[in-house]
Scaffold this motif. Structure first.
Motif, PDB file in Angstrom:
ATOM      1  N   PRO A   1       0.828  -1.211   0.000  1.00  0.00           N
ATOM      2  CA  PRO A   1       0.000   0.000   0.000  1.00  0.00           C
ATOM      3  C   PRO A   1       0.860   1.258   0.000  1.00  0.00           C
ATOM      4  O   PRO A   1       1.889   1.322   0.679  1.00  0.00           O
ATOM      5  CB  PRO A   1      -0.804  -0.114   1.309  1.00  0.00           C
ATOM      6  N   VAL A   2       0.442   2.246  -0.756  1.00  0.00           N
ATOM      7  CA  VAL A   2       1.169   3.511  -0.852  1.00  0.00           C
ATOM      8  C   VAL A   2       0.749   4.414   0.307  1.00  0.00           C
ATOM      9  O   VAL A   2      -0.447   4.646   0.521  1.00  0.00           O
ATOM     10  CB  VAL A   2       0.882   4.214  -2.190  1.00  0.00           C
ATOM     11  N   THR A   3       1.706   4.931   1.050  1.00  0.00           N
ATOM     12  CA  THR A   3       1.397   5.832   2.154  1.00  0.00           C
ATOM     13  C   THR A   3       1.045   7.213   1.615  1.00  0.00           C
ATOM     14  O   THR A   3       1.841   7.837   0.918  1.00  0.00           O
ATOM     15  CB  THR A   3       2.584   5.948   3.120  1.00  0.00           C
ATOM     16  N   VAL A   4      -0.167   7.684   1.941  1.00  0.00           N
ATOM     17  CA  VAL A   4      -0.614   9.016   1.535  1.00  0.00           C
ATOM     18  C   VAL A   4      -0.283  10.025   2.615  1.00  0.00           C
ATOM     19  O   VAL A   4       0.286  11.090   2.368  1.00  0.00           O
ATOM     20  CB  VAL A   4      -2.132   9.016   1.247  1.00  0.00           C
ATOM     21  N   THR A   5      -0.629   9.699   3.829  1.00  0.00           N
ATOM     22  CA  THR A   5      -0.308  10.507   4.997  1.00  0.00           C
ATOM     23  C   THR A   5      -0.402   9.578   6.205  1.00  0.00           C
ATOM     24  O   THR A   5      -0.623   8.373   6.041  1.00  0.00           O
ATOM     25  CB  THR A   5      -1.261  11.712   5.132  1.00  0.00           C
ATOM     26  N   GLN A   6      -0.263  10.106   7.393  1.00  0.00           N
ATOM     27  CA  GLN A   6      -0.306   9.254   8.576  1.00  0.00           C
ATOM     28  C   GLN A   6      -1.656   8.542   8.673  1.00  0.00           C
ATOM     29  O   GLN A   6      -2.714   9.154   8.576  1.00  0.00           O
ATOM     30  CB  GLN A   6      -0.078  10.089   9.840  1.00  0.00           C
ATOM     31  N   ASP A   7      -1.608   7.221   8.819  1.00  0.00           N
ATOM     32  CA  ASP A   7      -2.801   6.383   8.974  1.00  0.00           C
ATOM     33  C   ASP A   7      -3.708   6.382   7.749  1.00  0.00           C
ATOM     34  O   ASP A   7      -4.909   6.096   7.855  1.00  0.00           O
ATOM     35  CB  ASP A   7      -3.617   6.813  10.208  1.00  0.00           C
TER      36      ASP A   7
ATOM     37  N   ALA B   1      -4.883  -4.671   3.904  1.00  0.00           N
ATOM     38  CA  ALA B   1      -5.396  -4.156   5.174  1.00  0.00           C
ATOM     39  C   ALA B   1      -4.653  -4.755   6.354  1.00  0.00           C
ATOM     40  O   ALA B   1      -4.340  -4.066   7.331  1.00  0.00           O
ATOM     41  CB  ALA B   1      -6.893  -4.448   5.280  1.00  0.00           C
ATOM     42  N   GLU B   2      -4.365  -6.036   6.275  1.00  0.00           N
ATOM     43  CA  GLU B   2      -3.612  -6.685   7.355  1.00  0.00           C
ATOM     44  C   GLU B   2      -2.191  -6.133   7.434  1.00  0.00           C
ATOM     45  O   GLU B   2      -1.636  -6.000   8.526  1.00  0.00           O
ATOM     46  CB  GLU B   2      -3.581  -8.196   7.114  1.00  0.00           C
ATOM     47  N   ARG B   3      -1.634  -5.792   6.300  1.00  0.00           N
ATOM     48  CA  ARG B   3      -0.249  -5.316   6.248  1.00  0.00           C
ATOM     49  C   ARG B   3      -0.077  -3.995   7.000  1.00  0.00           C
ATOM     50  O   ARG B   3       0.949  -3.761   7.654  1.00  0.00           O
ATOM     51  CB  ARG B   3       0.171  -5.143   4.794  1.00  0.00           C
ATOM     52  N   VAL B   4      -1.095  -3.116   6.923  1.00  0.00           N
ATOM     53  CA  VAL B   4      -0.988  -1.806   7.576  1.00  0.00           C
ATOM     54  C   VAL B   4      -1.909  -1.689   8.789  1.00  0.00           C
ATOM     55  O   VAL B   4      -2.047  -0.623   9.379  1.00  0.00           O
ATOM     56  CB  VAL B   4      -1.304  -0.675   6.571  1.00  0.00           C
ATOM     57  N   ASP B   5      -2.591  -2.801   9.133  1.00  0.00           N
ATOM     58  CA  ASP B   5      -3.516  -2.816  10.267  1.00  0.00           C
ATOM     59  C   ASP B   5      -4.627  -1.778  10.089  1.00  0.00           C
ATOM     60  O   ASP B   5      -4.949  -1.013  11.008  1.00  0.00           O
ATOM     61  CB  ASP B   5      -2.754  -2.564  11.579  1.00  0.00           C
ATOM     62  N   ALA B   6      -5.236  -1.761   8.900  1.00  0.00           N
ATOM     63  CA  ALA B   6      -6.297  -0.794   8.588  1.00  0.00           C
ATOM     64  C   ALA B   6      -7.593  -1.160   9.307  1.00  0.00           C
ATOM     65  O   ALA B   6      -7.952  -2.337   9.407  1.00  0.00           O
ATOM     66  CB  ALA B   6      -6.539  -0.743   7.083  1.00  0.00           C
ATOM     67  N   GLU B   7      -8.300  -0.154   9.798  1.00  0.00           N
ATOM     68  CA  GLU B   7      -9.573  -0.364  10.469  1.00  0.00           C
ATOM     69  C   GLU B   7     -10.742  -0.265   9.492  1.00  0.00           C
ATOM     70  O   GLU B   7     -11.758  -0.957   9.650  1.00  0.00           O
ATOM     71  CB  GLU B   7      -9.759   0.671  11.580  1.00  0.00           C
ATOM     72  N   ILE B   8     -10.628   0.607   8.496  1.00  0.00           N
ATOM     73  CA  ILE B   8     -11.680   0.801   7.506  1.00  0.00           C
ATOM     74  C   ILE B   8     -11.046   0.823   6.118  1.00  0.00           C
ATOM     75  O   ILE B   8     -10.008   1.448   5.916  1.00  0.00           O
ATOM     76  CB  ILE B   8     -12.453   2.119   7.749  1.00  0.00           C
ATOM     77  N   VAL B   9     -11.691   0.152   5.171  1.00  0.00           N
ATOM     78  CA  VAL B   9     -11.242   0.156   3.778  1.00  0.00           C
ATOM     79  C   VAL B   9     -12.334   0.776   2.920  1.00  0.00           C
ATOM     80  O   VAL B   9     -13.493   0.361   2.987  1.00  0.00           O
ATOM     81  CB  VAL B   9     -10.944  -1.269   3.275  1.00  0.00           C
ATOM     82  N   LEU B  10     -11.982   1.780   2.138  1.00  0.00           N
ATOM     83  CA  LEU B  10     -12.909   2.411   1.204  1.00  0.00           C
ATOM     84  C   LEU B  10     -12.586   1.921  -0.198  1.00  0.00           C
ATOM     85  O   LEU B  10     -11.436   1.999  -0.641  1.00  0.00           O
ATOM     86  CB  LEU B  10     -12.784   3.931   1.263  1.00  0.00           C
ATOM     87  N   ILE B  11     -13.599   1.421  -0.901  1.00  0.00           N
ATOM     88  CA  ILE B  11     -13.429   0.920  -2.261  1.00  0.00           C
ATOM     89  C   ILE B  11     -14.175   1.860  -3.199  1.00  0.00           C
ATOM     90  O   ILE B  11     -15.396   2.011  -3.110  1.00  0.00           O
ATOM     91  CB  ILE B  11     -13.985  -0.511  -2.411  1.00  0.00           C
ATOM     92  N   ASP B  12     -13.446   2.482  -4.101  1.00  0.00           N
ATOM     93  CA  ASP B  12     -14.039   3.436  -5.043  1.00  0.00           C
ATOM     94  C   ASP B  12     -14.236   2.745  -6.389  1.00  0.00           C
ATOM     95  O   ASP B  12     -13.278   2.274  -6.995  1.00  0.00           O
ATOM     96  CB  ASP B  12     -13.121   4.649  -5.200  1.00  0.00           C
ATOM     97  N   VAL B  13     -15.484   2.656  -6.845  1.00  0.00           N
ATOM     98  CA  VAL B  13     -15.772   2.012  -8.125  1.00  0.00           C
ATOM     99  C   VAL B  13     -16.495   2.991  -9.046  1.00  0.00           C
ATOM    100  O   VAL B  13     -17.084   3.979  -8.604  1.00  0.00           O
ATOM    101  CB  VAL B  13     -16.628   0.735  -7.942  1.00  0.00           C
ATOM    102  N   GLY B  14     -16.450   2.712 -10.321  1.00  0.00           N
ATOM    103  CA  GLY B  14     -17.108   3.559 -11.307  1.00  0.00           C
ATOM    104  C   GLY B  14     -18.606   3.320 -11.368  1.00  0.00           C
ATOM    105  O   GLY B  14     -19.121   2.359 -10.794  1.00  0.00           O
ATOM    106  N   PRO B  15     -19.325   4.177 -12.109  1.00  0.00           N
ATOM    107  CA  PRO B  15     -20.801   4.082 -12.180  1.00  0.00           C
ATOM    108  C   PRO B  15     -21.264   3.076 -13.218  1.00  0.00           C
ATOM    109  O   PRO B  15     -21.846   3.430 -14.239  1.00  0.00           O
ATOM    110  CB  PRO B  15     -21.200   5.517 -12.551  1.00  0.00           C
ATOM    111  N   ASN B  16     -21.009   1.792 -12.966  1.00  0.00           N
ATOM    112  CA  ASN B  16     -21.506   0.758 -13.868  1.00  0.00           C
ATOM    113  C   ASN B  16     -21.689  -0.535 -13.085  1.00  0.00           C
ATOM    114  O   ASN B  16     -21.283  -0.638 -11.935  1.00  0.00           O
ATOM    115  CB  ASN B  16     -20.545   0.556 -15.047  1.00  0.00           C
ATOM    116  N   LEU B  17     -22.313  -1.506 -13.720  1.00  0.00           N
ATOM    117  CA  LEU B  17     -22.596  -2.782 -13.066  1.00  0.00           C
ATOM    118  C   LEU B  17     -21.858  -3.913 -13.767  1.00  0.00           C
ATOM    119  O   LEU B  17     -22.393  -4.998 -13.961  1.00  0.00           O
ATOM    120  CB  LEU B  17     -24.113  -3.040 -13.056  1.00  0.00           C
ATOM    121  N   GLY B  18     -20.607  -3.654 -14.145  1.00  0.00           N
ATOM    122  CA  GLY B  18     -19.796  -4.645 -14.830  1.00  0.00           C
ATOM    123  C   GLY B  18     -19.150  -5.632 -13.877  1.00  0.00           C
ATOM    124  O   GLY B  18     -19.314  -5.566 -12.657  1.00  0.00           O
ATOM    125  N   ALA B  19     -18.379  -6.547 -14.460  1.00  0.00           N
ATOM    126  CA  ALA B  19     -17.779  -7.633 -13.683  1.00  0.00           C
ATOM    127  C   ALA B  19     -16.745  -7.133 -12.685  1.00  0.00           C
ATOM    128  O   ALA B  19     -16.608  -7.688 -11.595  1.00  0.00           O
ATOM    129  CB  ALA B  19     -17.144  -8.648 -14.631  1.00  0.00           C
TER     130      ALA B  19
END
Length: 260
Positions: A20-26, A73-91
């Motif tokens: 994972p790429v570090t953006v800022t703290q946490d 998530a396990e690698r950085v001990d993340a508490e919440i994961v946000l998944i950004d997807v596009g506006p479609n219903l594809g695979a």
């Protein structure tokens, strides 16, 4: 993400662990890539082949995003994961959303968003039913698989034209229809309950902040005078910060309460 699934696309192995790429703290990021579009056909082919539970290769393809996210998530001990997807219903979106516990829907005050909601609700229920009823019980314990919960958390209204902090009348007509469609099409409720709050927040049109943020490579609410946010623009930055803070707090409240 494209790097992580390349062994599957090339037919030489399973997912590859990515840092994972570090953006800022946490705060970390797993960046997407246009190359992921090559994975779409593989996901579409794997989906029906996984129904029997006998094709472990297909199951590994379908669960690839879940397992990449889980390991990161396990690698950085993340508490919440946000998944950004596009506006479609594809695979690709199906595979990503299967990994999600909850789904937040950004909407505009227009006809297209209403039609999108009418399509999204039944599709999410079909994916959830197929995954949890047909596929998940047959996934072997050697493959980490998502639960496919995808609980609708609510929606966020994006950029209605505002006048004195109220949407103008042309947009208000569409805003009034959204709760009914959300309740019936997405939540599958037969009756719309007046007063039920499905809207999480309204994010206004922040005018010049978006291009300034792109140029500065930072969030709109973190712009400074050195980035070009001067005078009244700095006041808009503060308003943007308050709006996103309120959105974040309401999201955390709903996630903690387990409500959609």
């Amino acid at each position: 993400m494209a790097t992580a699934v390349r062994p599957i696309m090339d037919g030489v192995g399973d997912i590859e662990e990515v840092e994972p790429v570090t953006v800022t703290q946490d705060l970390w990021l797993l960046p997407g890539d246009l190359e992921l579009s090559r994975f779409e056909d593989r996901l579409s082919d794997a989906w029906p082949r996984g129904f029997t539970g006998n094709d472990q290769a297909a199951l590994r393809v379908t669960t690839a995003f879940h397992r990449i996210i889980q390991r990161a998530a396990e690698r950085v001990d993340a508490e919440i994961v946000l998944i950004d997807v596009g506006p479609n219903l594809g695979a690709i979106n199906r595979a990503a959303l299967l990994a999600a516990d909850a789904v937040l829907m950004p909407l505009a005050a227009d006809l297209f968003s209403l039609r999108g909601l009418r399509n999204l609700g039944p599709t999410l229920r079909e994916w959830r039913s197929t995954w949890r009823g047909t596929v998940l019980p047959k996934v072997p314990p050697t493959i980490s698989a998502p639960q496919g919960t995808m609980s609708p958390l609510g929606y966020v209204i994006m950029q209605p034209t505002m006048r004195l902090d109220r949407p103008v009348r042309a947009y208000q007509r569409w805003l009034d229809r959204i709760p009914i469609v959300f309740a019936t099409a997405v939540l599958d409720q037969e009756d719309f309950t007046i007063g039920q709050r499905y809207e999480i927040a309204t994010l206004r049109n922040y005018q010049s902040l978006m291009p300034l943020a792109h140029d500065a490579r930072k969030p709109m609410f973190d712009l400074r005078s050195a980035d070009g946010a001067l005078g009244s623009t700095q006041m808009l930055v503060q308003r943007c910060y308050q709006d996103f803070k309120a959105l974040s707090e309401e999201l955390l409240r709903r996630l903690s309460a387990g409500v959609g």
